[in-house]
Design an enzyme around this catalytic site. Structure first.
Site, PDB file in Angstrom:
ATOM      1  CG  HIS A  61      -1.934   1.103   1.211  1.00  0.00           C
ATOM      2  ND1 HIS A  61      -3.180   0.988   1.776  1.00  0.00           N
ATOM      3  CD2 HIS A  61      -1.900   2.349   0.686  1.00  0.00           C
ATOM      4  CE1 HIS A  61      -3.857   2.107   1.604  1.00  0.00           C
ATOM      5  NE2 HIS A  61      -3.093   2.947   0.956  1.00  0.00           N
ATOM      6  CG  HIS A  63      -1.059   6.751  -1.742  1.00  0.00           C
ATOM      7  ND1 HIS A  63      -2.254   6.619  -2.420  1.00  0.00           N
ATOM      8  CD2 HIS A  63      -1.277   6.242  -0.506  1.00  0.00           C
ATOM      9  CE1 HIS A  63      -3.158   6.066  -1.617  1.00  0.00           C
ATOM     10  NE2 HIS A  63      -2.593   5.821  -0.447  1.00  0.00           N
ATOM     11  NE  ARG A  65       0.614  11.564  -2.742  1.00  0.00           N
ATOM     12  CZ  ARG A  65      -0.447  11.174  -2.044  1.00  0.00           C
ATOM     13  NH1 ARG A  65      -1.473  10.592  -2.632  1.00  0.00           N
ATOM     14  NH2 ARG A  65      -0.490  11.377  -0.747  1.00  0.00           N
ATOM     15  CG  ASN A  95      -5.020   7.982  -4.293  1.00  0.00           C
ATOM     16  OD1 ASN A  95      -4.013   7.327  -4.560  1.00  0.00           O
ATOM     17  ND2 ASN A  95      -5.183   8.605  -3.144  1.00  0.00           N
ATOM     18  CG  HIS A 180      -9.835   3.844   2.426  1.00  0.00           C
ATOM     19  ND1 HIS A 180      -8.794   4.726   2.538  1.00  0.00           N
ATOM     20  CD2 HIS A 180     -10.879   4.460   3.021  1.00  0.00           C
ATOM     21  CE1 HIS A 180      -9.185   5.811   3.184  1.00  0.00           C
ATOM     22  NE2 HIS A 180     -10.445   5.685   3.487  1.00  0.00           N
ATOM     23  CG  HIS A 233      -5.618   2.201   5.915  1.00  0.00           C
ATOM     24  ND1 HIS A 233      -6.972   2.185   6.070  1.00  0.00           N
ATOM     25  CD2 HIS A 233      -5.370   2.861   4.749  1.00  0.00           C
ATOM     26  CE1 HIS A 233      -7.517   2.808   5.035  1.00  0.00           C
ATOM     27  NE2 HIS A 233      -6.585   3.210   4.230  1.00  0.00           N
ATOM     28  CG  ASP A 306      -1.939   4.765   3.712  1.00  0.00           C
ATOM     29  OD1 ASP A 306      -1.826   5.136   2.529  1.00  0.00           O
ATOM     30  OD2 ASP A 306      -2.903   5.091   4.432  1.00  0.00           O
ATOM     31  CG  HIS A 310       0.487  15.066   1.629  1.00  0.00           C
ATOM     32  ND1 HIS A 310      -0.403  15.133   0.582  1.00  0.00           N
ATOM     33  CD2 HIS A 310      -0.014  14.130   2.478  1.00  0.00           C
ATOM     34  CE1 HIS A 310      -1.400  14.276   0.797  1.00  0.00           C
ATOM     35  NE2 HIS A 310      -1.182  13.645   1.931  1.00  0.00           N
TER      36      HIS A 310
END
Ligand code: ZN
Length: 429
Positions: A61, A63, A65, A95, A180, A233, A306, A310
């Site tokens: 899991h 991200h 981006r 996502n 999720h 999660h 996860d 950012h």
């Protein structure tokens, strides 16, 4: 192209192996495993004395981006972070912008990952088009394009009928659905765990029930069709109990908890530091203890980061406006090893299961998560005695939103090896 790894302690739970073994790698694959293998001339050798040789870690899991938000992370920077954290394979969530809901995005991710050429990247495609929760994606086409699982992660699949159909198609296609679990009608604009702390600090709360009703719903739907469901999660004691009961029925459900939910609790919210703003929120100490019991008794069978990068600007906002999420690939192993293995809550063998054997099974990656002649030589070499300190300057990720900055302890990644190539080595300091 030959690589000899000598004198290491090979731990491969899938094969029931935990003993000193030498390993010979040839042309990217494991060639031989034996008590002692002589080094032939011209063969590159790694001395793994006093180290653990594990099947390559798999983070199911993350991200990355890309496409769309390369200012936060990219397939290149995310691959470097993965290698630094000991991960030879990662599964990246859908996502992105655009959402990975069609084959062209899946194929783009795979092509980029190949160009970067560091770790294996397995795309997870969306369950619904645009992750809008309305229309199911072309699942068969996406699997053909290389998707290994489906998830609307970032969001929950709120329509029960949609997740039911997705579970049935996924079964036919032999892939898992990763949920999720969050009922958005309950969690709403919530920021932190609902309870004493949220009341005291005037922050909107997220009830544990937001997670548990979806865990219960999905387990009921999954039991009917016996398709593979992975609940990601997990954060509450109630969810652990639901999954524990389901697993007693031998139903094919797997789940993960993150290092931050396993090692931190909601008390940290009192600092107002947005680095502790995650979804699901950090819960109570009692929930955290139950997650650890879940790791111990086999209820929770994977650890996943996860990893949610950012920018500094994003996270520097007021608590209410900052985005949810922390990075994790580069810190998962050291913090879990130091706080759970060294304190004897779990064994090193269990850690290998949680980081490699079981994530491979959950994703259905049959040639990963174990060490066997003929299979790709994906290996993570662990130096359990080496001291670490988590510092921002060491991150390969573009982001720094890490809740473990300053943590110290024992346990470091010594080498990360993907298909026989050493993609990361700790520099002696
Ligand atoms: Zn999520």
């Amino acid at each position: 192209m030959k690589l000899l790894i000598k004198n290491g302690r090979l731990i491969d739970p899938a094969a029931g192996v935990d003993r000193a073994m030498d390993l010979l790698v040839e042309n990217g694959k494991v060639k031989e495993i034996a008590r002692s293998i002589k080094k032939a001339p011209g063969v590159q050798a790694i001395d793994a004395k006093e180290m653990v040789v594990s099947p390559g870690f798999i983070d199911l899991h993350v991200h990355l981006r890309e496409p769309g938000q390369e200012n936060k992370e990219s397939i290149a920077s995310g691959s470097l972070a993965a290698a630094h954290g000991g991960f030879t394979s990662v599964a990246c969530m859908a996502n992105t912008e655009p959402v990975n809901d069609n084959r062209s995005v899946t194929e783009y991710i795979i092509a980029r990952a190949r160009q970067v050429g560091l770790v294996n990247i397995f795309p997870v495609a969306a369950v619904s088009r645009g992750q809008l929760g309305e229309n199911i994606v072309e699942m068969a086409d996406l699997v053909e394009g290389g998707a290994v699982a489906f998830s609307d992660d970032g969001h929950c699949v709120m329509k029960a009928d949609l997740i039911r159909k997705a579970l049935e198609y996924a079964k036919m296609l032999g892939v898992p659905i990763i949920e999720h679990p969050e009922d958005h009608s309950i969690s709403g604009e919530g920021q932190v765990n609902e309870g004493f702390i949220s009341y005291k600090y005037g922050l909107r709360g997220i009830l544990k029930a937001a997670e548990e009703v979806i865990v219960a719903r999905d387990l009921i739907l999954q039991e009917r069709c016996q398709s593979r469901l992975h609940l990601t999660h997990i954060s509450t004691a109630g969810s652990v109990e639901l999954i524990r009961n389901a697993r007693r029925q031998k139903t094919p459900v797997s789940s993960d908890a993150t290092p931050h939910h396993l090692l931190l609790n909601e008390e940290l919210i009192q600092t107002y530091n947005t680095v502790y703003k995650v979804k699901p929120p950090l819960r109570t100490e009692a929930d955290r203890q139950e997650l650890i019991r879940g790791l111990q008794d086999g209820t929770i069978d994977c650890i996943a980061s996860d990893h949610a990068p950012h920018t500094r600007d994003d996270k520097d906002k007021e608590f209410e406006y900052a985005p949810f999420g922390v990075i994790g690939m580069e810190t998962s192993f050291p913090v879990i090893h130091d706080r759970l293995v060294r304190s004897r809550l779990i064994t090193i063998r269990r850690l290998v299961e949680l980081f490699s054997t079981n994530p491979a099974r959950a994703l259905g990656l049959q040639d990963r998560g174990r060490v066997k002649p003929g299979l790709p030589a994906d290996l993570t070499i662990l130096n359990l005695k080496k001291r670490f300190k988590i510092e921002e300057k060491d991150f390969r990720s573009k982001a720094n939103n890490c809740p473990f900055l300053g943590w110290e302890g024992h346990g470091a990644i010594e080498h990360t090896i993907v298909s026989g190539n050493v993609v990361y080595s700790r520099k002696a300091r």
